[in-house]
Design an enzyme around this catalytic site. Structure first.
Site, PDB file in Angstrom:
ATOM      1  N   ASN A  66      19.240   1.052   5.535  1.00  0.00           N
ATOM      2  CA  ASN A  66      18.975   2.226   6.367  1.00  0.00           C
ATOM      3  C   ASN A  66      19.602   2.012   7.740  1.00  0.00           C
ATOM      4  OD1 ASN A  66      16.906   0.997   8.206  1.00  0.00           O
ATOM      5  ND2 ASN A  66      15.875   0.689   6.242  1.00  0.00           N
TER       6      ASN A  66
ATOM      7  N   LYS B  67      28.290  -8.011 -11.085  1.00  0.00           N
ATOM      8  CA  LYS B  67      28.576  -6.696 -10.493  1.00  0.00           C
ATOM      9  C   LYS B  67      28.588  -5.614 -11.578  1.00  0.00           C
ATOM     10  CE  LYS B  67      32.201  -4.366  -7.941  1.00  0.00           C
ATOM     11  NZ  LYS B  67      33.640  -4.339  -7.767  1.00  0.00           N
TER      12      LYS B  67
ATOM     13  N   PRO C 289       6.290  -3.845  -1.491  1.00  0.00           N
ATOM     14  CA  PRO C 289       4.971  -4.004  -0.866  1.00  0.00           C
ATOM     15  C   PRO C 289       4.960  -3.285   0.485  1.00  0.00           C
ATOM     16  CG  PRO C 289       6.241  -6.051  -0.774  1.00  0.00           C
ATOM     17  CD  PRO C 289       7.006  -5.098  -1.649  1.00  0.00           C
TER      18      PRO C 289
ATOM     19  N   LYS D 242      -2.564   3.585   7.017  1.00  0.00           N
ATOM     20  CA  LYS D 242      -2.112   2.182   7.093  1.00  0.00           C
ATOM     21  C   LYS D 242      -3.209   1.226   7.537  1.00  0.00           C
ATOM     22  CE  LYS D 242       2.472   2.927   6.531  1.00  0.00           C
ATOM     23  NZ  LYS D 242       3.452   2.172   5.760  1.00  0.00           N
TER      24      LYS D 242
ATOM     25  N   ALA E 197       9.881  -2.977  11.828  1.00  0.00           N
ATOM     26  CA  ALA E 197      10.988  -2.915  10.870  1.00  0.00           C
ATOM     27  C   ALA E 197      10.989  -1.593  10.111  1.00  0.00           C
ATOM     28  CB  ALA E 197      10.862  -4.073   9.871  1.00  0.00           C
TER      29      ALA E 197
ATOM     30  N   ASP F 274      11.204   1.486   1.199  1.00  0.00           N
ATOM     31  CA  ASP F 274       9.987   1.739   0.420  1.00  0.00           C
ATOM     32  C   ASP F 274      10.158   1.352  -1.047  1.00  0.00           C
ATOM     33  OD1 ASP F 274       8.469   2.762   2.543  1.00  0.00           O
ATOM     34  OD2 ASP F 274       9.563   4.658   2.426  1.00  0.00           O
TER      35      ASP F 274
HETATM   36  N1  CTP Z   1       6.157  -0.570   6.704  1.00  0.00           N
HETATM   37  C1  CTP Z   1       5.943  -1.792   6.109  1.00  0.00           C
HETATM   38  N2  CTP Z   1       6.253  -1.974   4.786  1.00  0.00           N
HETATM   39  C2  CTP Z   1       6.779  -0.975   4.068  1.00  0.00           C
HETATM   40  C3  CTP Z   1       7.007   0.286   4.675  1.00  0.00           C
HETATM   41  C4  CTP Z   1       6.692   0.452   6.002  1.00  0.00           C
HETATM   42  O1  CTP Z   1       5.460  -2.718   6.783  1.00  0.00           O
HETATM   43  N3  CTP Z   1       7.091  -1.186   2.807  1.00  0.00           N
HETATM   44  C5  CTP Z   1       5.742  -0.376   8.103  1.00  0.00           C
HETATM   45  C6  CTP Z   1       6.861  -0.133   9.077  1.00  0.00           C
HETATM   46  O2  CTP Z   1       7.311  -1.350   9.634  1.00  0.00           O
HETATM   47  C7  CTP Z   1       6.166   0.729  10.125  1.00  0.00           C
HETATM   48  C8  CTP Z   1       5.170   1.538   9.304  1.00  0.00           C
HETATM   49  O3  CTP Z   1       4.952   0.779   8.125  1.00  0.00           O
HETATM   50  O4  CTP Z   1       5.439  -0.014  11.045  1.00  0.00           O
HETATM   51  C9  CTP Z   1       5.587   2.909   8.938  1.00  0.00           C
HETATM   52  O5  CTP Z   1       6.861   2.897   8.353  1.00  0.00           O
HETATM   53  P1  CTP Z   1       7.573   4.269   7.997  1.00  0.00           P
HETATM   54  O6  CTP Z   1       8.909   3.961   7.400  1.00  0.00           O
HETATM   55  O7  CTP Z   1       7.504   5.195   9.180  1.00  0.00           O
HETATM   56  O8  CTP Z   1       6.573   4.855   6.931  1.00  0.00           O
HETATM   57  P2  CTP Z   1       6.404   4.685   5.404  1.00  0.00           P
HETATM   58  O9  CTP Z   1       5.130   3.958   5.154  1.00  0.00           O
HETATM   59  O10 CTP Z   1       7.622   4.078   4.810  1.00  0.00           O
HETATM   60  O11 CTP Z   1       6.206   6.168   4.938  1.00  0.00           O
HETATM   61  P3  CTP Z   1       7.335   7.371   4.851  1.00  0.00           P
HETATM   62  O12 CTP Z   1       8.624   6.704   4.462  1.00  0.00           O
HETATM   63  O13 CTP Z   1       6.776   8.269   3.818  1.00  0.00           O
HETATM   64  O14 CTP Z   1       7.380   8.016   6.189  1.00  0.00           O
END
Ligand code: CTP
Length: 402
Positions: free
Chosen positions: A210, A290, A307, A346, A274, A278
């Site tokens: 990303n 590959k 996770p 969260k 970070a 997801d």
């Molecule tokens: N985060 C995490 N582990 C993941 C996903 C997110 O620790 N697998 C943490 C990020 O570091 C941040 C918070 O959760 O502090 C929110 O991350 P964000 O990307 O905004 O949200 P998501 O939980 O991924 O939800 P969405 O993508 O639906 O907005």
């Protein structure tokens, strides 16, 4: 400064004569000073003066067998609590910014993991030149602290910014930098922070990533360290340098990051800045091979969930959970309603909502709203460094409460 070890690098500029006074101030405060005198620096001050004031040999030549036998350049870069470059010439700054190592001073600077304070000094046009300003931005991003230059009359007859800061100001900046380590409001606290993107492998050569630059996380790590915290900085793959004075743990995937976070515990606070992927590709094939292109046939990938690191750490039992857990919410739309829902979901203590619809990812500035049990606090648009400082100060305040 009693017992502290300073490595002073004296570059080649007329301001080098002020470095003699700086040595005197360091010595008077009880610090040990060793000096590296560049070839150009030795045109302005003599090795004898520097050696007499430091009461140490002066290190001048990368290839000097006597110097190397006494103290090799790598060791020289490691023994100091702080490296001070005064004067930091345009040439030294350029070498440092580009990682050149063709003399003793630049080699020491490339080999060190110690904090560096530089006091630039040069002609005003040289200072204002885009190349110097580019180098300066790079050095600041690399975590190097700067004092000056001051504005005023210069030895070359011109007026403007370029005069080296006065020895007393450099001394004070050095003292503050060292003091921050041991006596800041966060001294004795261990804080972990995740930062940057994660890379999720598709095969050995491809990955899903990303746009996170990791700049906000790095700025927070730096701000926490400058308040005296012991920082575990767990970062995904980024193109920025790790801040000085933090323990850097480099990871690739969300699963690596999760492991690294658990290994870094216990902590007094944990910040999750970070942008964690997801999902990861549920690789069916040989992960060392590959995937080949097949004409007219598109690959189909299955994904599985990574996770949720923030949610997992927030849900730890009290004896394992950091007392202060802070998350971020990166949103492109309905920022606050989405962030409020995320805050609940969260289970973290604070959540910083930020709108990533513009150029926030990779940009210089950030606008955040802090959600906490005290309510919602919207901070004005500011630099990522300022967001970091404000957050670090707030954390210090929260952790100082019984
Ligand atoms: N985060 C995490 N582990 C993941 C996903 C997110 O620790 N697998 C943490 C990020 O570091 C941040 C918070 O959760 O502090 C929110 O991350 P964000 O990307 O905004 O949200 P998501 O939980 O991924 O939800 P969405 O993508 O639906 O907005």
């Amino acid at each position: 400064m009693n017992g502290k070890s300073i490595l002073l690098i004296i570059g080649g500029g007329i301001a080098a004569y002020k470095s003699l006074e700086l040595i005197r101030l360091f010595k008077k405060s009880g610090a040990n000073v060793r000096a590296v005198l560049t070839k150009a620096g030795a045109e302005f001050v003599t090795p004898l003066s520097v050696s007499a004031l430091t009461a140490e040999p002066v290190y001048q030549d990368l290839f000097d067998l006597d110097d190397e036998a006494q103290m090799g350049h790598i060791q020289l870069s490691r023994i100091a609590d702080l490296i001070v470059i005064a004067p930091a010439t345009a040439d030294l700054m350029a070498k440092m910014a580009h990682g050149l190592a063709n003399d003793l001073a630049s080699t020491v600077l490339l080999a060190t993991d110690t904090k560096v304070l530089m006091a630039p000094a040069m002609n005003v046009r040289m200072w204002e030149h885009p190349a110097t300003q580019r180098n300066l931005a790079q050095l600041e991003a690399d975590g190097i602290t700067r004092i000056g230059p001051d504005e005023g009359d210069m030895a070359c007859g011109e007026f403007g910014f370029g005069r080296m800061a006065e020895p007393e100001a450099i001394f004070n900046a050095a003292r503050d930098l060292l003091a921050g380590e041991t006596t800041g409001p966060l001294s004795g606290k261990h804080i972990l922070i995740t930062s940057g993107p994660t890379h999720e492998a598709i095969d050995p050569v491809r990955y899903i990533a990303n746009r996170s630059s990791g700049r906000q996380g790095a700025a927070i790590a730096k701000a926490l360290a400058s308040l005296g915290a012991k920082v575990s900085y767990i970062t995904g793959p980024v193109n920025i340098a790790a801040p000085h004075s933090v323990t850097t743990i480099k990871v690739q995937s969300a699963q690596d990051m999760f492991r690294a976070v658990n290994e870094a515990l216990p902590a007094d606070a944990a910040i999750f800045a970070a942008a964690v992927a997801d999902w990861r590709v549920d690789c069916q094939g040989d992960e060392n091979r590959k995937i080949k292109k097949q004409k007219g046939r598109m690959p189909v990938f299955n994904f599985c969930e990574n996770p949720d690191i923030l949610a997992s750490i927030s849900a730890l039992p009290t004896n394992k959970r950091p007392p202060l857990v802070i998350g971020f919410a990166a949103e492109t739309d309905h920022v606050l309603p989405n962030a409020r829902a995320k805050y609940k979901r969260k289970g973290c203590d604070w959540l910083l909502a930020n709108d990533v619809s513009g150029d926030v990812m990779g940009g210089d500035n950030n606008q955040v709203t802090l959600l906490s049990p005290d309510g919602e606090e919207s901070w004005p648009l500011m630099s990522k460094d300022d967001v970091a400082k404000r957050l670090a100060t707030k954390i210090a305040k929260a952790l100082s409460k019984p």
